[in-house]
Design an enzyme around this catalytic site. Structure first.
Site, PDB file in Angstrom:
ATOM      1  CB  CYS A  90       5.252  -2.831  10.274  1.00  0.00           C
ATOM      2  SG  CYS A  90       5.117  -1.399   9.156  1.00  0.00           S
TER       3      CYS A  90
ATOM      4  CB  CYS B 174       1.060  -4.788   2.264  1.00  0.00           C
ATOM      5  SG  CYS B 174      -0.082  -3.705   3.163  1.00  0.00           S
ATOM      6  CG  ASN B 175       2.912  -7.147   8.068  1.00  0.00           C
ATOM      7  OD1 ASN B 175       2.966  -8.298   8.474  1.00  0.00           O
ATOM      8  ND2 ASN B 175       4.005  -6.464   7.762  1.00  0.00           N
ATOM      9  CB  THR B 176      -2.670  -3.530   6.308  1.00  0.00           C
ATOM     10  OG1 THR B 176      -1.971  -2.842   7.355  1.00  0.00           O
ATOM     11  CG2 THR B 176      -4.147  -3.207   6.409  1.00  0.00           C
TER      12      THR B 176
ATOM     13  CB  SER C  15      -0.924   0.010   1.218  1.00  0.00           C
ATOM     14  OG  SER C  15      -0.165  -0.043   2.411  1.00  0.00           O
TER      15      SER C  15
ATOM     16  CG  HIS D  52       7.097   1.399   6.923  1.00  0.00           C
ATOM     17  ND1 HIS D  52       6.073   0.773   6.251  1.00  0.00           N
ATOM     18  CD2 HIS D  52       7.138   2.679   6.440  1.00  0.00           C
ATOM     19  CE1 HIS D  52       5.508   1.630   5.408  1.00  0.00           C
ATOM     20  NE2 HIS D  52       6.129   2.792   5.509  1.00  0.00           N
TER      21      HIS D  52
ATOM     22  N   GLY E   6      -4.377   0.839   6.747  1.00  0.00           N
ATOM     23  CA  GLY E   6      -4.829   0.521   8.094  1.00  0.00           C
ATOM     24  C   GLY E   6      -5.931   1.415   8.606  1.00  0.00           C
TER      25      GLY E   6
END
Length: 278
Positions: free
Chosen positions: A193, A74-76, A12, A195, A44
């Site tokens: 995450c 992307c974790n979300t 995302s 990041h 998120g």
């Protein structure tokens, strides 16, 4: 078989570039298309239905570019859209395509890095609230105690390139302390995450030496390499010209500038209008 089909890598925003950096380092021979849905980030903040719809639109866009395999870096998106896409879309609409995420590969090995059998999860509010890591880790290691901590300030610090400043130290220590207060037996922390690998050096300065840090980038790269070895029918479809293209739904100039923080070298991207895809 060099047919120039590509592995798609989606996020995302920018964090997925840390995963892609590791993938490209471990598997440099393949063709890749990276797509960041920066115009609609952060995911998120959206509902489950919206995250699913956005993720599906981006996956289908990558399919249309000739990607038979897409990695949700992307974790979300992995937490809130992957399973529905795998179960409800692929078998009926794209039976010859595959979509993989970042949560399961991490959960599969998390238990190998703890002696106390107590693990901490540090992620965004969306990922923490989804409890995806709790569920996945307990599938493989039901005896492990898992505690979670959301870290809402970490992504803004990183995306504003302030994560290496001394001002970031307060927020790094704050969330680590909050997690360890919940369970002082934690000896393994999963960075949930994409990041967060950019904060590893600061975290190691604060954490006790016996606590292992698990970042997703290298884990996902190794998992993808194993997947391709186990699925030669997919591997043979991927072009091997070592070509990479970057796309963003946001401003390409802003993407190029910020992406270098995560990817470690200059990036040149093209714009995709996702609203036109809806």
């Amino acid at each position: 078989m060099n047919n120039k089909q590509s592995i798609g890598v989606f996020d995302s925003g920018y964090g997925g570039l840390t995963v892609f950096k590791s993938i490209a380092r471990e598997l440099p021979q393949y063709n890749y298309i990276y797509f960041g849905d920066n115009a609609r980030t952060p995911y998120g903040d959206h509902s489950f239905e919206t995250i699913y719809q956005y993720t599906l639109e981006c996956v289908e866009w990558l399919f249309a570019q000739g990607c038979p395999l897409v990695i949700l870096a992307c974790n979300t998106a992995s937490a809130k859209a992957l399973r529905s896409i795998q179960q409800n879309v692929l078998p009926f609409k794209y039976p010859d395509r595959r979509v993989l995420g970042v949560i399961r590969p991490t959960a599969e090995i998390a238990g190998d890095f703890t002696l106390t059998r107590h693990i901490g999860i540090m992620g965004t509010r969306g990922t923490v609230n989804s409890e995806s890591y709790l569920m996945e880790i307990h599938k493989f290691f039901p005896e492990i105690t898992v505690s979670q901590q959301s870290c809402p300030m970490w992504v803004p610090l990183i995306e504003n390139n302030e994560h290496q400043d001394t001002g970031a130290d307060y927020f790094v220590k704050k969330y680590i302390d909050q997690l360890l207060t919940k369970d002082d037996e934690i000896d393994c922390i999963v960075l949930a995450c994409t990041h967060y690998p950019l904060l590893v050096s600061k975290m190691k300065e604060i954490l006790p030496g016996h606590i292992n840090l698990l970042a997703q980038n290298d884990i996902v790269a190794s998992s993808l390499a194993l997947y391709l070895r186990k699925h030669p029918e997919m591997e043979c479809r991927i072009g091997k010209e070592a070509e990479t293209s970057f796309f963003t739904s946001g401003d390409p100039q802003a993407f190029n500038s910020n992406a270098s923080i995560f990817f470690g070298k200059p990036v040149v991207s093209k714009h995709v209008n996702m609203k036109a895809q809806c």
